[in-house]
Write an enzyme that holds these catalytic residues in place. Structure first.
Site, PDB file in Angstrom:
ATOM      1  N   ASP A 137      16.179   1.285  12.905  1.00 17.08           N
ATOM      2  CA  ASP A 137      15.308   2.439  13.151  1.00 17.08           C
ATOM      3  C   ASP A 137      15.985   3.560  13.930  1.00 17.08           C
ATOM      4  O   ASP A 137      15.322   4.354  14.611  1.00 17.08           O
ATOM      5  CB  ASP A 137      14.013   2.006  13.855  1.00 17.08           C
ATOM      6  CG  ASP A 137      13.196   1.039  13.012  1.00 17.08           C
ATOM      7  OD1 ASP A 137      13.192   1.192  11.784  1.00 17.08           O
ATOM      8  OD2 ASP A 137      12.584   0.122  13.585  1.00 17.08           O
ATOM      9  N   ASN A 186      13.817   4.521   5.154  1.00 10.33           N
ATOM     10  CA  ASN A 186      12.848   3.546   5.649  1.00 10.33           C
ATOM     11  C   ASN A 186      11.654   4.259   6.258  1.00 10.33           C
ATOM     12  O   ASN A 186      11.794   5.316   6.870  1.00 10.33           O
ATOM     13  CB  ASN A 186      13.511   2.652   6.710  1.00 10.33           C
ATOM     14  CG  ASN A 186      12.550   1.625   7.283  1.00 10.33           C
ATOM     15  OD1 ASN A 186      11.954   0.846   6.547  1.00 10.33           O
ATOM     16  ND2 ASN A 186      12.406   1.611   8.601  1.00 10.33           N
ATOM     17  N   SER A 204       0.826  -1.212   0.000  1.00 10.78           N
ATOM     18  CA  SER A 204       0.000   0.000   0.000  1.00 10.78           C
ATOM     19  C   SER A 204       0.858   1.259   0.000  1.00 10.78           C
ATOM     20  O   SER A 204       0.494   2.272  -0.618  1.00 10.78           O
ATOM     21  CB  SER A 204      -0.961   0.006   1.195  1.00 10.78           C
ATOM     22  OG  SER A 204      -0.256   0.038   2.417  1.00 10.78           O
ATOM     23  N   HIS A 223       8.833   3.949   9.126  1.00  9.35           N
ATOM     24  CA  HIS A 223       8.621   3.222  10.378  1.00  9.35           C
ATOM     25  C   HIS A 223       7.453   3.836  11.137  1.00  9.35           C
ATOM     26  O   HIS A 223       7.412   5.060  11.332  1.00  9.35           O
ATOM     27  CB  HIS A 223       9.883   3.275  11.249  1.00  9.35           C
ATOM     28  CG  HIS A 223       9.767   2.478  12.510  1.00  9.35           C
ATOM     29  ND1 HIS A 223       9.552   1.121  12.514  1.00  9.35           N
ATOM     30  CD2 HIS A 223       9.833   2.847  13.816  1.00  9.35           C
ATOM     31  CE1 HIS A 223       9.479   0.692  13.768  1.00  9.35           C
ATOM     32  NE2 HIS A 223       9.650   1.711  14.572  1.00  9.35           N
ATOM     33  N   MET A 225      10.448  -6.330   5.251  1.00  8.29           N
ATOM     34  CA  MET A 225      10.565  -6.995   6.549  1.00  8.29           C
ATOM     35  C   MET A 225      11.805  -7.886   6.595  1.00  8.29           C
ATOM     36  O   MET A 225      11.729  -9.093   6.812  1.00  8.29           O
ATOM     37  CB  MET A 225       9.294  -7.804   6.833  1.00  8.29           C
ATOM     38  CG  MET A 225       8.026  -6.968   6.793  1.00  8.29           C
ATOM     39  SD  MET A 225       8.090  -5.514   7.887  1.00  8.29           S
ATOM     40  CE  MET A 225       8.029  -6.339   9.473  1.00  8.29           C
ATOM     41  N   HIS A 226      12.925  -7.280   6.372  1.00  7.07           N
ATOM     42  CA  HIS A 226      14.210  -7.989   6.436  1.00  7.07           C
ATOM     43  C   HIS A 226      15.233  -6.959   6.899  1.00  7.07           C
ATOM     44  O   HIS A 226      15.410  -5.919   6.247  1.00  7.07           O
ATOM     45  CB  HIS A 226      14.575  -8.542   5.053  1.00  7.07           C
ATOM     46  CG  HIS A 226      15.996  -9.018   4.927  1.00  7.07           C
ATOM     47  ND1 HIS A 226      16.374 -10.311   5.216  1.00  7.07           N
ATOM     48  CD2 HIS A 226      17.131  -8.376   4.545  1.00  7.07           C
ATOM     49  CE1 HIS A 226      17.683 -10.435   5.004  1.00  7.07           C
ATOM     50  NE2 HIS A 226      18.159  -9.279   4.592  1.00  7.07           N
ATOM     51  N   ILE A 227      15.872  -7.228   8.018  1.00  6.49           N
ATOM     52  CA  ILE A 227      16.867  -6.287   8.538  1.00  6.49           C
ATOM     53  C   ILE A 227      18.130  -6.393   7.698  1.00  6.49           C
ATOM     54  O   ILE A 227      18.758  -7.459   7.617  1.00  6.49           O
ATOM     55  CB  ILE A 227      17.168  -6.572  10.014  1.00  6.49           C
ATOM     56  CG1 ILE A 227      15.908  -6.352  10.867  1.00  6.49           C
ATOM     57  CG2 ILE A 227      18.299  -5.668  10.505  1.00  6.49           C
ATOM     58  CD1 ILE A 227      16.067  -6.747  12.314  1.00  6.49           C
ATOM     59  N   GLU A 258       1.202   7.364   6.770  1.00  5.43           N
ATOM     60  CA  GLU A 258       2.291   6.742   6.006  1.00  5.43           C
ATOM     61  C   GLU A 258       2.167   7.061   4.519  1.00  5.43           C
ATOM     62  O   GLU A 258       3.160   7.377   3.857  1.00  5.43           O
ATOM     63  CB  GLU A 258       2.268   5.225   6.195  1.00  5.43           C
ATOM     64  CG  GLU A 258       2.693   4.752   7.564  1.00  5.43           C
ATOM     65  CD  GLU A 258       2.579   3.249   7.720  1.00  5.43           C
ATOM     66  OE1 GLU A 258       3.278   2.691   8.580  1.00  5.43           O
ATOM     67  OE2 GLU A 258       1.790   2.621   6.979  1.00  5.43           O
TER      68      GLU A 258
END
Length: 204
Positions: A155, A113, A14, A115, A96-98, A184
């Site tokens: 973050d 990013n 989205s 957050h 969703m991967h650091i 967002e």
């Protein structure tokens, strides 16, 4: 010359759609040249295809199955993006991967990013769930959304744009999530345009 953007996603996309919409309205400040997902069934891939944006899927599982490391995955992903697309900016929009330094160091100061929390609060995963739990426990009255530069510490990079969101009496978790997602969708395109304009700098 048009600035090139690569977007990394893991899910429904989205926020990617918000970027696509801004691009189509000439409000993004650049062109999305590639969307990468680490999930084969991510609906964001369909959103990209519908907008005629090239896509790629790269999964960590394939590397694990081959006996390779997370750093190998990140290094190869960085090489693929750098050599084939040479982006001016990489946007993590629900990725969703650091990422390890094997990726970050290749694009230092060019990764941002989104957050769903304020700077210094609720770092890491499940930030919305945790914010709502704290609100229900009486220890939180507001949360927020930030777009920040990516550094190895999760973050913790320098904020680019921040917007506070109140937790309202009677809120369900869905109510709070909907307000967060609405913010967002407008803050991310604004941050991308701001960074590509050169009007904000990484503190790196």
């Amino acid at each position: 010359m048009t600035k090139q953007i690569v977007v990394l996603i893991s899910g429904s996309g989205s926020n990617l759609q918000a970027l696509i919409d801004a691009q189509q309205q000439d409000c993004l400040g650049g062109h999305i040249s590639l969307v990468v997902s680490n999930k084969k069934r991510a609906y964001g891939l369909t959103r990209a295809a519908n907008a005629d944006i090239p896509t790629a899927v790269r999964t960590l599982k394939e590397y694990r199955d081959a006996g390779k490391s997370r750093e190998d995955f990140d290094r190869d992903l960085a090489e693929f993006i750098a050599s084939d697309y040479a982006p001016d900016l990489i946007v993590l929009a629900g990725w969703m991967h650091i990422l390890s330094p094997a990726f970050i160091d290749r694009f230092r100061g060019r990764i941002i990013n989104l957050h769903p929390a304020l700077p210094g609060e609720l770092d890491g995963a499940h930030a919305i769930d945790r914010a709502y739990d704290e609100f229900k426990a009486g220890s939180r009255s507001r949360t927020g959304v930030m777009v920040h530069y990516v550094i190895p510490e999760v973050d913790k990079g320098a904020p680019i744009l921040v917007e506070e969101i109140p937790c309202k009496e009677g809120d369900s978790q869905e109510d709070l999530e909907n307000r967060i997602h609405a913010v967002e969708h407008h803050i991310l395109p604004k941050a991308v345009k701001l960074v590509l304009s050169g009007n904000v700098k990484s503190s790196e």
